[in-house]
Scaffold this motif. Structure first.
Motif, short mmCIF file in Angstrom:
data_model
loop_
_atom_site.label_atom_id
_atom_site.label_comp_id
_atom_site.label_asym_id
_atom_site.label_seq_id
_atom_site.Cartn_x
_atom_site.Cartn_y
_atom_site.Cartn_z
N ASN A 2 0.82 -1.21 0.00
CA ASN A 2 0.00 0.00 0.00
C ASN A 2 0.85 1.26 0.00
O ASN A 2 2.05 1.23 0.32
N ASP A 136 6.32 -6.84 4.14
CA ASP A 136 5.17 -7.59 4.64
C ASP A 136 5.10 -8.95 3.94
O ASP A 136 4.73 -9.04 2.77
N ALA A 138 3.03 -11.18 4.16
CA ALA A 138 1.66 -11.57 3.81
C ALA A 138 1.08 -10.75 2.66
O ALA A 138 -0.05 -10.99 2.23
N ALA A 139 1.86 -9.80 2.15
CA ALA A 139 1.36 -8.94 1.08
C ALA A 139 1.27 -9.72 -0.23
O ALA A 139 1.86 -10.80 -0.38
N SER A 140 0.52 -9.14 -1.19
CA SER A 140 0.36 -9.80 -2.49
C SER A 140 1.66 -9.79 -3.28
O SER A 140 1.89 -10.64 -4.13
N TRP A 141 2.52 -8.81 -3.00
CA TRP A 141 3.84 -8.75 -3.66
C TRP A 141 4.78 -9.75 -3.00
O TRP A 141 4.83 -9.83 -1.77
N GLN A 146 9.19 -6.68 -3.17
CA GLN A 146 9.14 -5.56 -2.22
C GLN A 146 10.54 -5.03 -1.93
O GLN A 146 10.77 -3.82 -1.92
#
Length: 205
Positions: A2, A136, A138-141, A146
């Motif tokens: 985000n 993160d 757990a992020a989609s990336w 990242q």
């Protein structure tokens, strides 16, 4: 990922980059001594590019988990700063003296830039301590993506800031040779002081 996370990372990264240190001293010295500050900044960015690739490959985690290796890298970087600062003090800026081969000079400047940022303990702090706080899992990336994005943003910020520092130093002090030599000496002394502090701090732990 985000935008809030990116904004937070940029805020902290800008604070670190705007804090004068070895990279600033190298950019200032290059701006006063060399025909162009671009090779110096390119070298600095190349050093950080190496860190970014290591981070993306996950090797940074391995290095960070080894106290011995981390200490060795910090001591090596600090010793390099002391040597580089001594070289700057031994040969203060002379804006009219550019007698070396342009190609050879550029290569040497780029390599010194790579060494300055590549062995800069601030880079160890940034990549080993700061990056993990913004990643993160757990992020989609993917984590590698990242990490690569953060590294790219850091290199972009460094390029803009260090180019501005070098150009401003050259522009402001171009007609003031005495002041230029004083600033160059101060830059060299800063490198030595930072390197000496890091050596003492790391070796007395």
């Amino acid at each position: 990922m985000n935008t809030t996370t990116l904004a937070a990372f940029l805020a902290v990264d800008l604070l670190l980059v705007f804090t004068p240190g070895a990279d600033w001293a190298f950019a200032i010295a290059a701006g006063l001594r060399d025909r162009s500050v671009v090779p110096a900044v390119a070298g600095l960015i190349a050093g950080y590019a190496g860190y970014t690739l290591l981070a993306v490959a996950g090797l940074v985690v391995i290095v960070a988990s080894s106290a011995t290796l981390l200490t060795a890298l910090t001591v090596l970087g600090a010793a390099y700063l002391v040597w580089l600062g001594g070289s700057v003090l031994a040969r203060p800026a002379a804006l009219s003296a550019a007698t070396e081969s342009a190609a050879s000079s550029r290569r040497q400047i780029v390599l010194k830039g790579v060494g300055t940022s590549g062995l800069n303990p601030k880079a160890l702090l940034l990549y080993f301590s700061l990056f993990p706080q913004f990643i993160d899992p757990a992020a989609s990336w993917p984590v590698a993506a990242q990490t690569g994005l953060f590294g790219t943003l850091h290199m972009a910020v460094c390029a803009v800031v260090y180019l501005a520092v070098g150009v401003l130093a050259r522009t402001v002090l171009k007609t003031r040779p005495t002041a230029a030599r004083a600033v160059t000496r101060a830059s060299g002394a800063m490198m030595i002081a930072i390197g000496a502090f890091l050596l003492v701090e790391r070796l007395t732990r």
